[in-house]
Design a protein around this motif. Structure first.
Motif, PDB file in Angstrom:
ATOM      1  N   ASP A 231       0.821  -1.290  -0.627  1.00  0.00           N
ATOM      2  CA  ASP A 231       0.649   0.023  -0.411  1.00  0.00           C
ATOM      3  C   ASP A 231       1.144   0.773  -0.320  1.00  0.00           C
ATOM      4  O   ASP A 231       0.135   2.140  -0.439  1.00  0.00           O
ATOM      5  CB  ASP A 231      -0.951  -0.058   1.400  1.00  0.00           C
ATOM      6  N   GLU A 232       2.027   1.629   0.052  1.00  0.00           N
ATOM      7  CA  GLU A 232       3.273   2.355   0.663  1.00  0.00           C
ATOM      8  C   GLU A 232       4.222   2.059  -1.066  1.00  0.00           C
ATOM      9  O   GLU A 232       4.912   2.994  -1.290  1.00  0.00           O
ATOM     10  CB  GLU A 232       3.859   2.459   1.779  1.00  0.00           C
ATOM     11  N   GLY A 233       3.421   1.729  -1.794  1.00  0.00           N
ATOM     12  CA  GLY A 233       4.473   1.573  -2.301  1.00  0.00           C
ATOM     13  C   GLY A 233       5.219   0.647  -3.062  1.00  0.00           C
ATOM     14  O   GLY A 233       6.372   0.388  -4.081  1.00  0.00           O
ATOM     15  N   ARG A 234       5.853   0.186  -2.255  1.00  0.00           N
ATOM     16  CA  ARG A 234       7.086  -1.030  -2.032  1.00  0.00           C
ATOM     17  C   ARG A 234       7.302  -2.361  -2.534  1.00  0.00           C
ATOM     18  O   ARG A 234       5.560  -2.653  -1.758  1.00  0.00           O
ATOM     19  CB  ARG A 234       7.340  -0.734  -1.145  1.00  0.00           C
ATOM     20  N   ASP A 235       7.549  -3.120  -2.979  1.00  0.00           N
ATOM     21  CA  ASP A 235       7.716  -5.156  -3.025  1.00  0.00           C
ATOM     22  C   ASP A 235       7.725  -5.238  -2.119  1.00  0.00           C
ATOM     23  O   ASP A 235       7.761  -4.878  -1.249  1.00  0.00           O
ATOM     24  CB  ASP A 235       8.632  -4.524  -4.286  1.00  0.00           C
ATOM     25  N   ALA A 236       7.116  -6.530  -1.651  1.00  0.00           N
ATOM     26  CA  ALA A 236       6.929  -7.045  -0.129  1.00  0.00           C
ATOM     27  C   ALA A 236       6.974  -8.256  -1.135  1.00  0.00           C
ATOM     28  O   ALA A 236       6.866  -9.318  -1.572  1.00  0.00           O
ATOM     29  CB  ALA A 236       5.201  -6.460   0.613  1.00  0.00           C
ATOM     30  N   ILE A 237       7.982  -8.995   0.363  1.00  0.00           N
ATOM     31  CA  ILE A 237       8.602 -10.115   0.083  1.00  0.00           C
ATOM     32  C   ILE A 237       8.780 -11.107   1.575  1.00  0.00           C
ATOM     33  O   ILE A 237       9.918 -10.469   2.229  1.00  0.00           O
ATOM     34  CB  ILE A 237       9.500 -10.756  -0.620  1.00  0.00           C
ATOM     35  N   ASN A 238       8.541 -12.290   1.527  1.00  0.00           N
ATOM     36  CA  ASN A 238       9.104 -12.565   3.142  1.00  0.00           C
ATOM     37  C   ASN A 238       9.136 -14.139   2.843  1.00  0.00           C
ATOM     38  O   ASN A 238       7.472 -14.798   2.765  1.00  0.00           O
ATOM     39  CB  ASN A 238       7.938 -12.554   3.954  1.00  0.00           C
ATOM     40  N   VAL A 239       9.824 -14.986   2.690  1.00  0.00           N
ATOM     41  CA  VAL A 239      10.414 -16.997   2.263  1.00  0.00           C
ATOM     42  C   VAL A 239      10.544 -17.178   2.663  1.00  0.00           C
ATOM     43  O   VAL A 239      11.303 -17.776   2.595  1.00  0.00           O
ATOM     44  CB  VAL A 239      10.947 -16.078   0.899  1.00  0.00           C
ATOM     45  N   LEU A 240      11.113 -16.599   4.287  1.00  0.00           N
ATOM     46  CA  LEU A 240      12.002 -16.605   5.319  1.00  0.00           C
ATOM     47  C   LEU A 240      11.053 -18.560   5.555  1.00  0.00           C
ATOM     48  O   LEU A 240       9.876 -18.325   6.097  1.00  0.00           O
ATOM     49  CB  LEU A 240      11.699 -15.887   6.930  1.00  0.00           C
ATOM     50  N   LEU A 241      12.128 -19.186   6.035  1.00  0.00           N
ATOM     51  CA  LEU A 241      11.753 -21.009   6.100  1.00  0.00           C
ATOM     52  C   LEU A 241      11.342 -20.431   7.957  1.00  0.00           C
ATOM     53  O   LEU A 241      12.360 -20.046   8.466  1.00  0.00           O
ATOM     54  CB  LEU A 241      12.134 -22.032   6.008  1.00  0.00           C
ATOM     55  N   SER A 242      10.770 -21.175   8.659  1.00  0.00           N
ATOM     56  CA  SER A 242      10.550 -21.286  10.010  1.00  0.00           C
ATOM     57  C   SER A 242      10.900 -22.733  10.857  1.00  0.00           C
ATOM     58  O   SER A 242      10.893 -23.712  10.081  1.00  0.00           O
ATOM     59  CB  SER A 242       8.846 -20.799  10.189  1.00  0.00           C
ATOM     60  N   LYS A 243      11.125 -22.878  11.712  1.00  0.00           N
ATOM     61  CA  LYS A 243      11.740 -24.156  11.968  1.00  0.00           C
ATOM     62  C   LYS A 243      10.472 -24.689  13.398  1.00  0.00           C
ATOM     63  O   LYS A 243      10.741 -25.861  13.716  1.00  0.00           O
ATOM     64  CB  LYS A 243      12.397 -23.542  13.463  1.00  0.00           C
ATOM     65  N   ASP A 244       9.401 -23.826  12.961  1.00  0.00           N
ATOM     66  CA  ASP A 244       8.302 -24.510  14.297  1.00  0.00           C
ATOM     67  C   ASP A 244       6.682 -23.501  13.502  1.00  0.00           C
ATOM     68  O   ASP A 244       6.069 -24.164  14.490  1.00  0.00           O
ATOM     69  CB  ASP A 244       8.510 -23.211  15.618  1.00  0.00           C
ATOM     70  N   GLU A 245       6.588 -22.779  13.037  1.00  0.00           N
ATOM     71  CA  GLU A 245       5.548 -22.390  12.253  1.00  0.00           C
ATOM     72  C   GLU A 245       4.732 -23.634  11.978  1.00  0.00           C
ATOM     73  O   GLU A 245       5.007 -24.496  11.533  1.00  0.00           O
ATOM     74  CB  GLU A 245       5.389 -21.703  11.132  1.00  0.00           C
ATOM     75  N   THR A 246       3.267 -23.597  12.347  1.00  0.00           N
ATOM     76  CA  THR A 246       3.061 -24.570  12.226  1.00  0.00           C
ATOM     77  C   THR A 246       1.171 -24.606  12.056  1.00  0.00           C
ATOM     78  O   THR A 246       0.148 -24.902  11.314  1.00  0.00           O
ATOM     79  CB  THR A 246       2.652 -26.346  12.629  1.00  0.00           C
TER      80      THR A 246
END
Length: 487
Positions: free
Chosen positions: A145-160
């Motif tokens: 919304d603020e005009g920036r590309d957004a990315i998060n592809v970090l792998l988690s050790k605990d997210e289920t």
């Protein structure tokens, strides 16, 4: 190329997206359009994403042109899957040119693998979100919304995502997926999953029971316990499966393994059918087979991908079992669960595969006589060990010929397995109206084979006993003889 033989598919893997529509929330004014491709885990993840975005003011829509946010949940398992997604992105961006406020995002395995190309090189999406980062969607959308590309592809050790209650999107109200594990530790040389979904970690058992209880309370009749490798389920208080050897004596003593979870669910929900997918031959233990045999509400069907019947190719694939070990497991299944159906995944034309290797695959199929299967011609996946280290040296024409021979043999075996049910009475959970006639209903028996029978006074969600009078290689045809005891 992929071929499917044996029964109608629950989801059309990597061939056709499924637009998912959530019940309207009156206070929400933004509109989300989401498509899913690939494995059952992607479809389950889309339900999590929709739940998260519902809390951010979005209602889902099945009209692409009116969407404020378009998301495609992607698959990287085959090249054809990626090409299908790219074509859909072209369509989305064509619509976006007439609606500049629309944002387009890529989720899932393809997002993780091709993040830089999507955002920086091709500039065809506004955000890229990997399978472990869906909770970060609100922050990423704020970035967009603020005009920036957004990315998060970090792998988690605990997210289920065990703390999120998935919405049931585009549901028949009868069957549902329940995720129990994420990630995979089995580094098969052809597979991208360990790189896109990370290491194995399991979900807390009580959260699984709570989710199934909610489904039961809302009238669902069947659940599928879901994971890249369900037999690796292991809860010892949290953490990665690979770290279990560092657990305390108390954690080890009280650890919940897959056979324990499966029995817990069967005992708690006696009026629900239970399925699970997918199993890895090297991780399936005899204890699980005895649990399946013990409880009538656990379906007598095991999807047991083998990929090849050649010991040499299995070693090249880093499949940690041999042909002989696989056959011994099949013998155990037939002994402990005599009426169990077994289904397969098979790859034709893996690097260095010879005609002798191919014949080994056909002979293994003859030994097992699978009820149905998913069959593929090998396609190189960048980033995998096979993609980095092995030459894709089997000519395409040979791959396709071998694939066709596998498909033809599977069709024969599927017909053999359906004929075994002639004259028998089977329990069917009605899932929908038959595609061919409004006067017929369709559902599956315990062995996951489709059964079609006249509607009469039965309805979707009923458990019905059906006497089988005819069959094709993929469908049983019969006549209802009354309700089953599961009702």
């Amino acid at each position: 190329m992929k071929k499917f033989v044996g029964m109608e598919k629950k989801i059309d893997e990597a061939q056709q997206g499924n637009t998912l529509v959530l019940e309207h929330q009156p206070e929400n004014i933004k509109k989300l359009y989401i498509e899913s491709y690939g494995c059952a885990m992607n479809f389950s993840d889309s339900e999590i994403v929709a739940s998260i975005l519902t809390n951010e003011g979005y209602n889902t829509t099945n009209i692409l042109e009116e969407a404020d946010l378009v998301l495609v949940n992607t698959c990287s398992i085959r090249d054809k899957a990626e090409q299908t997604v790219r074509k859909r992105l072209e369509k989305f961006n064509a619509v976006k040119r007439t609606n500049p406020k629309m944002k387009v995002g890529v989720l899932g395995c393809m997002a993780e693998r091709l993040k830089s190309q999507f955002l920086e090189e091709e500039k065809i999406v506004d955000l890229v979100v990997g399978p472990d980062a869906y909770k970060d969607l609100p922050n990423l959308l704020a970035e967009v919304d603020e005009g920036r590309d957004a990315i998060n592809v970090l792998l988690s050790k605990d997210e289920t995502y065990g703390d999120i209650s998935p919405v049931r999107l585009h549901s028949n109200g009868v069957t549902a997926f329940v995720s129990i594990t994420r990630g995979c530790d089995n580094m098969c040389t052809f597979c991208v999953v360990p790189f896109t979904r990370g290491r194995e970690r399991s979900r807390e058992p009580q959260s699984i029971i709570t989710e199934i209880q909610n489904l039961s309370d809302n009238g669902f009749k069947e659940i599928t316990l879901l994971g890249q490798n369900v037999d690796s389920y292991l809860w010892y208080g949290g953490g990665l499966k690979k770290d279990f050897d560092k657990a305390s004596e108390m954690q080890i003593a009280t650890a919940v393994k897959f056979e324990h979870l499966l029995e817990m669910v069967a005992v708690t929900f006696t009026k629900m059918r239970i399925r699970f997918s997918t199993s890895n031959p090297q991780d399936m233990h005899e204890e699980v087979l005895h649990v399946i045999a013990k409880y009538p509400n656990i379906c007598k069907h095991i999807h047991l991908p083998v990929q090849s019947g050649s010991n040499r190719i299995l070693a090249e694939m880093n499949r940690l079992h041999t042909r002989e070990e696989y056959m011994k497991l099949i013998d155990k299944i037939n002994s402990i669960i005599p009426n169990c159906s077994v289904t397969q995944d098979m790859i034709a034309g893996f690097p260095t595969e010879t005609e002798e290797d191919h014949q080994d695959t056909l002979s293994l199929m003859e030994y097992v006589k699978y009820s149905f299967g998913y069959m593929y011609a090998y396609s190189e996946r960048p980033g995998t060990l096979a993609g980095r280290k092995m030459e894709d040296d089997v000519p395409e024409i040979i791959k396709l010929r071998r694939l066709q021979e596998i498909v033809d043999l599977q069709r024969i075996h599927s017909g053999f397995r359906t004929k075994e049910f002639l004259g028998q009475t089977v329990e069917v959970l009605v899932e929908k109206t038959s595609k061919k006639s409004e006067n017929d209903l369709s559902g599956k028996n315990s062995q996951s084979i489709v059964v079609v029978f006249p509607r009469e006074n039965y309805k979707i969600g009923d458990f019905v006993n059906v006497k089988i009078t005819d069959c094709t290689s993929g469908t049983l045809i019969g006549k209802a003889v009354g309700y089953s005891e599961m009702n």
